[in-house]
Design a protein around this motif. Structure first.
Motif, PDB file in Angstrom:
ATOM      1  N   GLY A   1       5.923   0.274   8.023  1.00 45.90           N
ATOM      2  CA  GLY A   1       5.216   1.660   7.814  1.00 45.90           C
ATOM      3  C   GLY A   1       6.182   2.453   7.181  1.00 45.90           C
ATOM      4  N   ARG A   2       6.180   3.703   7.753  1.00 48.62           N
ATOM      5  CA  ARG A   2       7.038   4.928   7.303  1.00 48.62           C
ATOM      6  C   ARG A   2       8.590   4.895   7.961  1.00 48.62           C
ATOM      7  NH1 ARG A   2       4.256  10.087   9.174  1.00 48.62           N
ATOM      8  NH2 ARG A   2       5.880  11.088   8.021  1.00 48.62           N
ATOM      9  N   LEU A   3       9.016   3.606   8.508  1.00 49.21           N
ATOM     10  CA  LEU A   3      10.375   3.552   8.931  1.00 49.21           C
ATOM     11  C   LEU A   3      11.240   3.713   7.877  1.00 49.21           C
ATOM     12  CD1 LEU A   3      10.390   0.485  11.087  1.00 49.21           C
ATOM     13  CD2 LEU A   3      10.154   2.882  12.057  1.00 49.21           C
ATOM     14  N   ASP A   4      12.611   4.520   8.254  1.00 52.43           N
ATOM     15  CA  ASP A   4      13.485   4.845   7.067  1.00 52.43           C
ATOM     16  C   ASP A   4      14.533   3.357   6.905  1.00 52.43           C
ATOM     17  OD1 ASP A   4      16.672   5.682   6.394  1.00 52.43           O
ATOM     18  OD2 ASP A   4      15.279   7.456   5.999  1.00 52.43           O
ATOM     19  N   THR A   5      14.748   3.446   5.773  1.00 54.16           N
ATOM     20  CA  THR A   5      15.780   2.202   5.205  1.00 54.16           C
ATOM     21  C   THR A   5      16.812   2.151   6.370  1.00 54.16           C
ATOM     22  OG1 THR A   5      14.882   2.215   3.119  1.00 54.16           O
ATOM     23  CG2 THR A   5      16.955   1.183   3.609  1.00 54.16           C
ATOM     24  N   MET A   6      17.488   3.118   6.871  1.00 52.39           N
ATOM     25  CA  MET A   6      18.572   3.214   7.377  1.00 52.39           C
ATOM     26  C   MET A   6      18.384   3.248   8.951  1.00 52.39           C
ATOM     27  SD  MET A   6      21.022   5.800   5.092  1.00 52.39           S
ATOM     28  CE  MET A   6      21.134   5.670   3.531  1.00 52.39           C
ATOM     29  N   ASP A   7      17.081   2.902   9.377  1.00 54.61           N
ATOM     30  CA  ASP A   7      16.770   2.834  10.761  1.00 54.61           C
ATOM     31  C   ASP A   7      16.889   1.284  11.277  1.00 54.61           C
ATOM     32  OD1 ASP A   7      15.856   2.932  13.384  1.00 54.61           O
ATOM     33  OD2 ASP A   7      14.020   3.871  12.764  1.00 54.61           O
ATOM     34  N   PHE A   8      17.739   0.844  12.020  1.00 55.40           N
ATOM     35  CA  PHE A   8      18.120  -0.469  12.469  1.00 55.40           C
ATOM     36  C   PHE A   8      17.767  -0.452  13.811  1.00 55.40           C
ATOM     37  CE2 PHE A   8      20.658  -0.331   8.744  1.00 55.40           C
ATOM     38  CZ  PHE A   8      20.589  -1.678   8.225  1.00 55.40           C
TER      39      PHE A   8
ATOM     40  N   TYR B   1       0.908  -1.192   0.109  1.00 55.04           N
ATOM     41  CA  TYR B   1      -0.024   0.066   0.229  1.00 55.04           C
ATOM     42  C   TYR B   1       0.987   1.226   0.108  1.00 55.04           C
ATOM     43  CZ  TYR B   1      -3.526  -3.154   1.566  1.00 55.04           C
ATOM     44  OH  TYR B   1      -4.373  -4.350   1.371  1.00 55.04           O
ATOM     45  N   ALA B   2       0.569   2.413  -0.842  1.00 53.98           N
ATOM     46  CA  ALA B   2       1.268   3.499  -0.770  1.00 53.98           C
ATOM     47  C   ALA B   2       0.816   4.262   0.507  1.00 53.98           C
ATOM     48  CB  ALA B   2       0.676   4.409  -2.079  1.00 53.98           C
ATOM     49  N   ASP B   3       1.636   4.967   1.138  1.00 56.11           N
ATOM     50  CA  ASP B   3       1.786   5.928   2.488  1.00 56.11           C
ATOM     51  C   ASP B   3       1.055   7.184   1.761  1.00 56.11           C
ATOM     52  OD1 ASP B   3       2.179   7.388   4.532  1.00 56.11           O
ATOM     53  OD2 ASP B   3       4.047   7.204   4.761  1.00 56.11           O
TER      54      ASP B   3
ATOM     55  N   PRO C   1      11.187  19.090   1.550  1.00 57.14           N
ATOM     56  CA  PRO C   1      11.463  18.419   0.316  1.00 57.14           C
ATOM     57  C   PRO C   1      12.251  17.310   0.178  1.00 57.14           C
ATOM     58  CG  PRO C   1      11.900  20.799   0.497  1.00 57.14           C
ATOM     59  CD  PRO C   1      11.733  20.595   1.963  1.00 57.14           C
ATOM     60  N   VAL C   2      13.072  16.959   1.005  1.00 58.99           N
ATOM     61  CA  VAL C   2      13.835  15.604   1.104  1.00 58.99           C
ATOM     62  C   VAL C   2      12.892  14.472   1.318  1.00 58.99           C
ATOM     63  CG1 VAL C   2      14.637  16.040   3.629  1.00 58.99           C
ATOM     64  CG2 VAL C   2      15.871  14.708   1.932  1.00 58.99           C
ATOM     65  N   GLU C   3      11.890  14.518   2.233  1.00 64.00           N
ATOM     66  CA  GLU C   3      11.040  13.723   2.521  1.00 64.00           C
ATOM     67  C   GLU C   3      10.237  13.381   1.250  1.00 64.00           C
ATOM     68  OE1 GLU C   3       8.922  14.908   5.872  1.00 64.00           O
ATOM     69  OE2 GLU C   3      10.551  14.258   7.293  1.00 64.00           O
ATOM     70  N   THR C   4       9.743  14.465   0.504  1.00 63.81           N
ATOM     71  CA  THR C   4       8.915  14.250  -0.580  1.00 63.81           C
ATOM     72  C   THR C   4       9.878  13.633  -1.602  1.00 63.81           C
ATOM     73  OG1 THR C   4       7.832  16.299  -0.044  1.00 63.81           O
ATOM     74  CG2 THR C   4       7.598  15.383  -2.299  1.00 63.81           C
ATOM     75  N   LEU C   5      11.165  13.979  -1.688  1.00 64.44           N
ATOM     76  CA  LEU C   5      11.930  13.334  -2.869  1.00 64.44           C
ATOM     77  C   LEU C   5      12.022  11.768  -2.649  1.00 64.44           C
ATOM     78  CD1 LEU C   5      13.906  13.479  -5.211  1.00 64.44           C
ATOM     79  CD2 LEU C   5      15.597  14.005  -3.528  1.00 64.44           C
ATOM     80  N   ILE C   6      12.541  11.333  -1.229  1.00 64.01           N
ATOM     81  CA  ILE C   6      12.650  10.050  -0.721  1.00 64.01           C
ATOM     82  C   ILE C   6      11.295   9.426  -1.091  1.00 64.01           C
ATOM     83  CG2 ILE C   6      12.850   8.308   1.190  1.00 64.01           C
ATOM     84  CD1 ILE C   6      14.696  10.616   2.320  1.00 64.01           C
ATOM     85  N   ARG C   7      10.058   9.979  -0.937  1.00 60.62           N
ATOM     86  CA  ARG C   7       8.726   9.276  -0.938  1.00 60.62           C
ATOM     87  C   ARG C   7       8.528   8.945  -2.536  1.00 60.62           C
ATOM     88  NH1 ARG C   7       3.516  10.437  -2.379  1.00 60.62           N
ATOM     89  NH2 ARG C   7       1.898   9.177  -1.211  1.00 60.62           N
ATOM     90  N   SER C   8       9.044   9.886  -3.375  1.00 64.88           N
ATOM     91  CA  SER C   8       8.956   9.693  -4.940  1.00 64.88           C
ATOM     92  C   SER C   8       9.861   8.427  -5.174  1.00 64.88           C
ATOM     93  CB  SER C   8       9.530  10.663  -5.502  1.00 64.88           C
ATOM     94  OG  SER C   8      10.921  10.805  -5.632  1.00 64.88           O
ATOM     95  N   PHE C   9      10.950   8.133  -4.744  1.00 62.22           N
ATOM     96  CA  PHE C   9      11.881   7.025  -4.842  1.00 62.22           C
ATOM     97  C   PHE C   9      10.841   5.799  -4.449  1.00 62.22           C
ATOM     98  CE2 PHE C   9      15.335   9.730  -5.020  1.00 62.22           C
ATOM     99  CZ  PHE C   9      15.727   9.713  -6.360  1.00 62.22           C
ATOM    100  N   TYR C  10      10.190   5.748  -3.132  1.00 59.69           N
ATOM    101  CA  TYR C  10       9.464   4.808  -2.512  1.00 59.69           C
ATOM    102  C   TYR C  10       8.231   4.233  -3.530  1.00 59.69           C
ATOM    103  CZ  TYR C  10       5.707   2.580   0.183  1.00 59.69           C
ATOM    104  OH  TYR C  10       4.618   1.792   0.744  1.00 59.69           O
TER     105      TYR C  10
END
Length: 330
Positions: free
Chosen positions: A262-269, A215-217, A224-233
């Motif tokens: 969910g909305r966790l960042d890929t780099m969040d371990f 499902y899309a978030d 802006p950086v969050e919007t950019l990352i979301r576009s890649f997602y």
């Protein structure tokens, strides 16, 4: 909100085929990419192994290639337990990406990558019981991306550490690696959920261990950086949906999602225990038959604002208290 249910497409009926023409059943586990969200896959594996569901082949990319290679080396409950231990301690590893302010300078200094390759390669080496990819008990196929051409390259043999590192060498985070005269980066750049490869290798049943949901978030981001990352997602989500739709209907496809990602960042371990629990319970839903049979994939569904702060993302049938199996002191 009810959690997203595992997506499943049953294979088209083959009862009218002559018995001698029936294909030999081949089950593939496909481990998608996802960085720190890869902990989901460990919980999924526990549920599958407890149900005696084991693969005939393993296909992996990025962090999924590392999880998949460790599991394929010896696909047992003991190996799953070892993976759980690895993920419980992974937050403290100095070779992995971090969201801490102290590591932010790595991403702005004048360098091709934030981290060097050798520490990560040594870390992977410490996790593996094999030296060559062909030594796994179950055949594994690992995806890398050619850094110059953008073409995909599959490996089922060769130096395991170098291949697994290359498959997870996220551009900008880790430097590319040279293998056989070519330079390679993270395989997730071209395909983050390579179900198509399972189809090409004649799988008759596919389990996709997804580090997230289909499902899309729908959240509106403010930076802006969050919007950019979301576009890649969204690009990756579209690729996954297209890949699933392209699998022949004769193949049974079962997608195990991880709502807690969910909305966790890929780099969040830092959320391994909750992610393993979410993956475990999503797999239980699928195995219990509590899933939808859909003619097409849903485009979007609302997501909780903070999946890990709300138990709605984890409110499914439980055999045990939340995270009791996966907590650090378990």
């Amino acid at each position: 909100m009810k959690p997203a249910l595992p997506w499943i497409r049953r294979a088209a009926s083959t009862r009218q085929r002559p018995i001698e023409n029936q294909p030999k059943p081949v089950r593939a586990f496909v481990f998608g990419g996802g960085g720190g969200k890869g902990a989901c896959q460990v919980g999924m594996l526990r549920a599958l192994v407890e149900a005696a569901i084991l693969p005939d082949m393993v296909i992996g990319v990025s962090i999924g290639a590392i999880n998949g290679a460790i599991f394929a080396s010896e696909p047992t409950i003991e190996t799953v337990a070892r993976l759980e231990s690895v993920w419980r301690e992974i937050e403290e590893s100095p070779v992995l990406p971090s969201q801490r302010v102290s590591s932010a300078w790595r991403y702005v200094r004048r360098s091709g990558a934030a981290f060097s390759a050798k520490p990560m390669q040594e870390y992977i080496r410490s996790l593996l019981p094999i030296e060559d990819l062909s030594e796994t008990a179950v055949p594994i196929h690992v995806l890398l991306t050619n850094a110059h051409t953008g073409e995909e390259r599959w490996f089922s043999s060769g130096p395991a550490v170098e291949i697994l590192y290359g498959s997870s060498a996220l551009p900008g985070v880790y430097p590319p690696i040279a293998i056989g005269g070519d330079l390679f980066i993270d395989g997730g750049v071209v395909d983050d959920a390579p179900v198509r490869r399972a189809s090409e290798l004649q799988a008759t049943e596919i389990y996709l261990l997804l580090c997230g949901t289909l499902y899309a978030d729908l959240t509106e981001y403010q930076r802006p950086v969050e919007t950019l990352i979301r576009s890649f997602y969204l690009t990756k989500l579209s690729q996954i949906r297209t890949a699933l739709a392209s699998v022949p209907t004769s193949i049974a496809v079962k997608v195990i999602e991880c709502p807690a990602a969910g909305r966790l960042d890929t780099m969040d371990f830092s959320h391994a225990a909750a992610l393993m629990e979410s993956g475990y319970e999503s797999a239980q839903l699928l195995l219990a038959g509590e899933q939808k049979t859909l003619p097409s994939l849903p485009i979007a569904a609302p997501q909780p604002e903070n999946p890990l702060a709300s138990d709605t993302s984890l409110r499914v049938r439980r055999r045990r208290p939340l995270s009791s199996k996966f907590a650090r002191n378990a």
